[in-house]
Structures are given as C-alpha cells and as structure tokens.
Scaffold this motif. Structure first.
Motif, mmCIF file in Angstrom:
data_model
loop_
_atom_site.group_PDB
_atom_site.id
_atom_site.type_symbol
_atom_site.label_atom_id
_atom_site.label_comp_id
_atom_site.label_asym_id
_atom_site.label_seq_id
_atom_site.Cartn_x
_atom_site.Cartn_y
_atom_site.Cartn_z
ATOM 1 N N LEU A 30 0.800 -1.088 -0.047
ATOM 2 C CA LEU A 30 0.282 -0.240 0.168
ATOM 3 C C LEU A 30 0.722 1.408 0.342
ATOM 4 O O LEU A 30 1.837 1.721 0.698
ATOM 5 N N ASN A 31 0.112 2.078 -0.695
ATOM 6 C CA ASN A 31 1.149 3.524 -0.651
ATOM 7 C C ASN A 31 0.178 4.437 0.308
ATOM 8 O O ASN A 31 -1.300 4.397 0.185
ATOM 9 N N VAL A 32 1.114 5.340 1.788
ATOM 10 C CA VAL A 32 0.510 5.659 2.258
ATOM 11 C C VAL A 32 0.966 7.428 1.767
ATOM 12 O O VAL A 32 2.070 7.688 1.845
ATOM 13 N N ARG A 33 0.274 8.175 1.965
ATOM 14 C CA ARG A 33 0.596 9.625 1.514
ATOM 15 C C ARG A 33 -0.211 10.640 2.609
ATOM 16 O O ARG A 33 -1.439 10.156 2.929
ATOM 17 N N VAL A 34 0.620 11.539 3.505
ATOM 18 C CA VAL A 34 -0.193 12.483 4.153
ATOM 19 C C VAL A 34 0.216 13.718 3.422
ATOM 20 O O VAL A 34 1.120 14.395 3.789
#
Length: 892
Positions: A339-343
């Motif tokens: 999974l790619n997580v972007r904050v």
C-alpha cells in the motif's frame, strides 16, 4: 393463563400515562377461585367476583383457553431456542388435526428452511394441510407456541438437530441477500490554503462507489475525482471511473464470484489488475472466530492532515486526521499487498511511505480447503487489456491439526509462475510458514527468458507470559531475474522496469508492561532493491496512564518514526502528547512535534458535546517560532458525517478544510441519505411506515428516520448476525414502538430491509357508546388499520387509546370479529383528556361527534400520595374502583 396475564398487563401499563380501572386486577384473582376449572382445557370465570356495574356485558372469549389463538393469518416473529430470526412471517393458525378445540401454527416450508435443520432431520419432516404445514411432532422434541401479545412463535428444537451456529453468526440458510436498489456513496474533501505573500490553492478530491443490487448480484463502479486550482497558475480537473465489476455470494461453496475489473488478492502472488472472472473462498462466510484480519496503517500527522491510501494508482481510503498519531483500522480485510500511504499536511509538507500488508502465516484449519480460481487478461487504469490471457489456481489445505500445504500456478503464455509452501503451527512456539515462488518470463524484445525465484519466511507468536505478541514477522528474498506479473507487463508492453525487490524485512510487535502500566507498539520494514536505493520505515509508540493526586487517568504517549522513501533524506520525527481528562468527556492536552524542520508546541482542548458532535481547539508555536491556532470539528449527521478544520500560522498561511462522507440509497420501499463507513458496503434500510424522527440505533450516534419514515444504517458487517433497534429512551412523546429490535445477517454488499411497527399519534382516554345507548363489553379490543391493538375496553365503555390520529377509523372487536367502528375527531388535539364520548357504529363517519357537548366521563385525578402507603396497595385498589389510577404507580 400467559395470554391473559399479558393482556391484563397491557391494560395496566400500556403507557406511562395510562389510566386504568382496577377491575383488571380482579381477572387475575378470578383464576384463584374454586369455580375456575381446567379439566377440559377451557377456563370458566367466576364473574361474581368482578366489581362491574354490568356483569353481563363482558367478553372474555380470548381468555377461555390458555394459549388459544383464533383461526386466521397473523404476522409473527419466529424465535428459535430463544434467538429471534430476522424477518416476520405471515403464519396461518388453523384447527388442529388431533383436537378441533385447539389451533396450531402452520409452519410453511419457507419457515422451516430458515431453522437450519441438518439434512437428516429435513428428510424426516412430514407435512399436512396439502403439504403447506409441518407436522410438528414429526421432528422429535420440537414444539411451537404462539403469542399474539408478543407477536412471536416460540419454537424449540434440540440443538443437535441444527446446523452449526455461533453467538453472532447464522448458517447460510438464514443469510439475507437483501432487496433490489441503487446506491451512491461518496467521500469528498475540500481544502483552501492562503499562503501569505504567495498564491491561494483550492483543492477538492473525492472517491466513492456507485452501483445497484439485483437479487444476489451487486453491480459496482468505483470513482475518484480531483480538482486543483492555484490562483494565477494552473487548474487541474479529473474524474475517473477506476473500476467496473459485479459480484455475488456462492454460499454452497463459501465463495465469492466476481466478474469484471478487479485486483488479484493473493497470499502467494503479487497483486495486479485484470479483467475477467474469479471464484474465491470467502473467509467472511465463516463464523467470526474463524475469519482472517484486516491490515492496519499507522503514522503521525504534524498538523490537520489528509491521509490517502492507494494501491497501484487506485485510491482505496481517504480521510482527514487531527495532529498526532493515527491508526487506520477499518480497511477492508480484502486489501492486501503493498500500500502507498500519503499524508498531506496543511502546512504544505507531505509524508509518503509504503507498507506491506502481508498476512500472518498461511495456515488453514484442519480439513478445510481454501481456493482461488481466476481467469482473464491483465488490464490498465484506462480499462484496456494488455498482455496474454491468464489462468490462476491457488489453494491452501489444512492437512492436520498442525500442518498446512499451500501453493498456486499462474499461467499466461510467455509468463508463468509456480509456488509451493508449507505452514506449521508450532503451538507454544508460534506459527511459521515457508514458500518458494519460481517465475519464468520470456521477453520478445530481447528474445531472452528470465528465470528467478523468490523465497519467503513468515512467523507469528503470542507470548502470553510476557504480555507481548509478534503480530507478524517476515523475510523475503528475490533473485535478480525474478519477476511478478506487473514487472513483466511493464517490461514487455511499456519498456520500463519497476523496482526489482531484493530483500524485504517486516516486523510488527505489541508489548504490555503491566507493572509499569505501559503499552508499546513497534513496526519496522526494510526493503532493498537490485536497481535502486533501499527504503526503510520505523514506528515506535509508547503509552502510559497514571494518576497524579486528584487528577486521574492522565495519559502520556510518545511516538517516534523514521521514513526513508525512494532514496530521499530521512524523515525523522518525535511526537509527545500529555492529556488530562476534565469531566466526563473533555480533555486538555499538550503535544510537541520534533522533526528536521524544527519543533512545534500546541496546547489544545477537546470536548464531546454529545454522541453526534465533538470539537478540538488549539494554540501554540510552529516549528519556526510563529504563533499558531487550529480547530477541528466533527458532526455525525443523519445524512452524512461532516468534518471541518482550520489552521492559522501567523505571517505564514491560513487553511480550512471540509470533509463530507455519506451515501444515498434508493429502493422500491423508499430512499434515504445516510452516513457510511466503507463505500459500497452492506447496509440496512429501516422503515417506520411514514413516521419521522424515530431514533434508530446502529454503531455510534443514532440515525433518525427522515420525513418519509426511512433511515439507512451502513455500519454493518457481512455474514455476521447484526441487530438494529429503536432507541426507546429518545422516542418522541407521540410515538411508541410495538417491536423495537430487528436482527439480520446479510451477504456482502446487500441492502437489507427491515420494518419497525410503530404507533404514532395521541394518547387519550375516551368512552365508547353503542347505538342503543349501551357500550362495548369489558375486554373488547380496539385495532387500527394495521391490526395493532391500541386499547382494551374497560368498565362502562371507557378505554385508553394510544397512537391515534385525527379522522382515524378504529375497529372494535369482540366475540372474534369486528362489531363496530369508531372515528377519531379532527380536533382531537384540542379535546380535554378524559372527556370524549365516541359512538361505535359500523359507519362511524355517519354519526359525527360534537366534542363541545360530549359529556365528561371522569373528572377524578389519580392521587399524588398513594393511599397504599397506609394500607396494602391491592386492598386499596379493591376498595376504590371509582378512582382511575396511574399505571406509573400500579406495579402490581
């Protein structure tokens, strides 16, 4: 006797404002008299003991035989071994074969199919009444007894005759595919940021699901949209239908059939997008204690931030979070792989990292076989197929109590992969699995065949004696020429190479230090590549509760993290939070964030106003020493969840954001706007038959029915026995619930439908008069158009009515049929309580009531200080039949 007591109690306590004649008590006493006989199954009453002005005008026919129900068809709930089945059924009561003086319920094949009898007992079932009714004595030990008072048929069957059930799980025979309908679910985030001495940026993003249900089939289309405008620079707009698909449950195989575009969900092979069909074992169809788990995403936000989780370009989750640590635990358990997580922070900074959601060791329960059968062609985000057709088969077999074998084959012409593995339950030493995957890929561009292997070792263990758990630990090594399907497609059709992983280490730990009152969580991943720099991620969380003097439950938590992504400089950070509870729901907290850009400090106040509304206000210093202010507010509305937040940094920027998360569901029974949790997931439409503002319990805040009496509860789990109910404590004064709880077990994506019987209207005492000047007999029933009993005639024709409305016509029944009708006046709301005389006639509208001249039948008010404080209450009631007495105080 049970029916009599129930009916009598209804007279006594129909409502908190219900006044009754104490003569009802005499009915109970009559049972104790010697003249009452039960020799023939019928009950005779000594009416001489009843203190009535007219002992001849009594109808006790409903009470003459214990449990007797007159022939006819009635709506009933079915209670099996004290567990109520989800739906209501129209059950005929017919004369018994054995005794013409008795009636028995006609249990149809449809009802029996819901009882989940084992096959051998289904074959033993015998039928009568033209095959429409079960011979109850053909199932040894079975009994069935109906109650009109509770609208329930209580069935008991020896548990050994039934399929396996759990406390909150039903066998497939009781699963509800729901009704046909359409849905549109959305998650919209809007943000505007005004940078001082710079441009203003406006951004709106959204994603969700649109679709419809038809029988057991669910048709879905996932969408995602983006609007980004920077003043004086550029404007970007996009709307994408990212996925079209249809699916349904195949309960006989405990599997899910899917057609269309989807992503490979595999514990062995890496995920890729394809167009085709799949038949996959579904763990959710198992009892809850046999199911798998959903991945968890954790991190730390420095400011109010938007967290976006995506996989291969598809947004699968997006939400707004407040500053501080966050843990997202409500992802679908169908999500796995990388999974790619972007904050995205409101100050403009961005955190990005990847996490691997590899499952715990691939073990299967003894004797069970899990499988995946998939065929189709790979596809891209433009809905175009690319590459050769493929077929995939995958299995996991629980060989014994400790061993599992698993493996799979993926064949796609020039690309093929084979995997075999073994899992072992090491008992006190945990669980471990090991597998080998070999790939063979031929690339026509260089006329070369690449062959490579990938080796994986996984481990999980709960250390009870140390209050700790290795949630997952894994190691994977891949040779340089090993390729998964995505890498093969990139190199063959796009002449590009994805990152070629060499080694991957993953570990997640939980630990409780009981003596110190400290809990710890740690996760770590480190990935090396053959063709680019390494990436790594650490996250450590510590939390402790303690008391300090008169201050209780003070919490101190510390989060430390390091992210290194795509060879960038380390993103290190430390987050400290100290919170102090104030009262029931409020909290004052201090937090500090330390990272490479500096230090920031914030003091905030949080309060939960009620179960629908909460907010947080904060102020402090930014990492550059500038004053800051921020706020965060969330409202759980009936139509949507609304989140708003704002931030201000002096001389730097100001920002505001708004999030809407909700859905619309349309069926043949009606439509409603509502909150959602997972877009496109299962839901239940509640119908209160045009009664608005009825509070319905689900998860979290209540949802109130709309003006059409409809509400949708979306926070429900598939294949799990759920319930929704009317919140009796928050009902409007003019509404009563006849049945306040409904249960259901739905298949994935279903729109269940449940109707609550509610009475909406006024409550008042009236007196009934027949055409000849007499009045209906004591014990006569008053029924509305829905055949709900709204009152029982008392002495002298007086009756307390509940749930009535202007101009409504009510049936008055005695001797087993409707004898006359009454009509409620148009101006009933202005009529003085206890002062209305209504004519009872088969055509009541022909005899209008003049409420201005209607006689007052009672003016005596209940005593404020009950006399039973001096003499026993029962004796006092018997000596004062002339006084109406409040049911609030008559708990006999």
């Amino acid at each position: 006797m049970a029916l009599l007591l129930t009916k009598t109690n209804k007279v006594l306590a129909d409502s908190t404002r219900h006044y009754f004649n104490p003569i009802a008590l005499m009915i109970i006493i009559a049972f104790a008299q010697p003249n009452s006989v039960l020799a023939t199954g019928n009950i005779e009453f000594n009416t001489d003991i009843l203190d009535l002005k007219d002992r001849e005008n009594i109808d006790l026919s409903e009470f003459t035989q214990a449990g007797y129900i007159m022939p006819g068809t009635y709506p009933f709930y079915i209670s099996l071994n004290n567990n109520t089945l989800p739906s209501t059924y129209d059950v005929p009561y017919i004369v018994s074969e054995q005794n013409e003086q008795e009636t028995v319920p006609c249990l149809s094949p449809e009802i029996i199919s819901q009882l989940a009898l084992r096959n051998e007992w289904q074959k033993k079932a015998q039928w009568w009444h033209d095959g429409q009714c079960l011979k109850i004595d053909s199932i040894t030990g079975m009994s069935a007894q109906g109650s009109l008072a509770t609208e329930t048929i209580n069935i008991t069957i020896p548990q050994a005759y039934l399929e396996y059930t759990a406390e909150n799980w039903d066998p497939p025979s009781r699963w509800d595919n729901g009704i046909s309908g359409a849905l549109f679910d959305y998650n919209i985030n809007a943000q505007v940021t005004d940078h001082k001495n710079s441009n203003t940026n406006q951004q709106i993003t959204g994603n969700g699901v649109m679709g419809f249900n038809l029988g057991a089939w669910r048709f879905r289309a996932n969408w995602q949209a983006n609007y980004n405008d920077t003043t004086g620079q550029s404007t970007e707009r996009s709307w994408d239908w990212s996925q079209y698909y249809a699916y349904r449950a195949i309960s006989e195989l405990s599997a899910k059939l899917t057609l269309g575009e989807e992503y490979l969900r595999s514990g062995i092979f890496d995920s890729f997008r394809f167009l085709g069909a799949s038949l996959v074992s579904e763990d959710n169809m198992l009892a809850p204690n046999l199911r798998g788990y959903a991945p968890e995403v954790s991190g730390v936000a420095k400011t109010n931030a938007k967290v976006t989780i995506s996989q291969m370009g598809r947004v699968i989750y997006e939400t707004q979070v407040a500053p501080g640590p966050f843990r997202i635990q409500d992802l679908s358990d169908a999500v796995n792989g990388k999974l790619n997580v972007r904050v995205e922070e409101q100050d403009g900074s961005v955190q990005e990292f990847q996490m691997d959601t590899a499952t715990i060791p691939y073990l299967t329960r003894p004797g069970r076989v899990q499988f995946k059968l998939i065929g189709g062609r790979p596809s891209n985000m433009d809905h175009r197929t690319e590459g050769p057709g493929f077929a995939l088969g995958e299995f996991s077999w629980g060989v014994s109590n400790g061993w599992s074998l698993y493996g799979g084959l993926l064949g796609a012409g020039d690309y093929n992969a084979l995997s075999v593995g073994v899992g072992r339950d090491l008992m006190m030493f945990g669980a471990i699995s090991f597998d080998i995957t070999e790939s063979r890929a031929k690339l026509p561009s260089d006329n070369k065949t690449y062959t490579g292997g990938s080796y994986r070792l996984s481990y999980s263990k709960r250390f009870e004696q140390y209050d700790s758990q290795v949630t997952f630990a894994g190691y994977r090594f891949s040779e340089r020429d090993f390729m998964n399907m995505n890498q093969y497609l990139d190199r063959r059709y796009r002449n590009s190479a994805q990152d070629n992983t060499k080694e991957l280490y993953t570990i997640m730990l939980n630990k409780q230090f009981v003596a110190l009152g400290l809990s710890a969580y740690f996760d770590y991943s480190h990935e090396t590549y053959w063709n680019r720099p390494n990436t790594k991620r650490y996250n450590l969380s510590l939390s402790k509760y303690f008391d300090l003097g008169k201050f209780k439950n003070i919490n101190v938590s510390l989060n430390a993290f390091r992210n290194q992504y795509e060879g960038r400089k380390n993103d290190d950070g430390l987050y400290l939070n100290v919170s102090l509870p104030m009262g029931d729901a409020a909290t004052i907290s201090y937090n500090s964030v330390i990272n490479r850009t500096g230090n920031s400090h914030t003091v905030s106040y949080y309060d939960r106003l009620d179960d629908r509304n909460s907010y947080r206000l904060g102020t402090g210093l930014s990492s550059r020493g500038k004053a800051t202010a921020n706020g965060y507010y969330i409202h759980y509305g009936d139509a949507a969840t609304v989140t708003g937040n704002a931030s201000y940094v002096a001389g730097d920027y100001s920002s505001a954001a708004l999030s809407l998360q909700g859905g619309a569901t349309l069926t043949g029974y009606g439509a409603a706007l509502h909150r959602i949790n997972l877009p496109g997931a299962s839901r239940v439409m509640v119908d209160t038959e045009n009664v608005a503002n009825v509070p319905i319990k689900g998860f979290g805040a209540n949802t109130r029915t709309n003006r059409f009496g409809k509400a949708v509860i979306a926070d429900i789990n598939d294949y799990y026995r759920m319930s929704t109910s009317v919140d009796l404590n928050k009902l409007p004064d003019n509404v009563e619930a006849v049945k306040s709880v409904q249960q259901f077990t739905v298949t994935e994506g279903a729109i269940a439908y449940r109707k609550f019987d509610v009475l909406s209207g006024l409550k008042t005492m009236v007196r009934l008069a027949l055409a000849d000047g007499s009045y209906p007999p004591f014990g006569a029933s008053i029924l509305n158009a829905k055949k709900h009993e709204v009152g029982i005639v008392n002495d002298n024709g007086s009756v307390y009515l509940s749930g009535i409305n202007p101009n409504e016509i009510l049936d008055v029944n005695w001797n087993g049929q409707t004898q006359c009708r009454i009509q409620i006046p148009q101006n009933i709301e202005s009529v003085e309580f206890n002062s209305l005389l209504l004519p009872c006639d088969m055509d009541p509208s022909a005899t209008p009531v003049n409420t201005a001249t209607a006689p007052v039948i009672h003016n005596v008010q209940p005593p404020v200080t009950p006399v039973q404080n001096i003499i026993p209450r029962e004796r006092w009631l018997l000596t004062r039949p002339d006084i109406q007495y409040s049911a609030d105080d008559a708990s006999l």
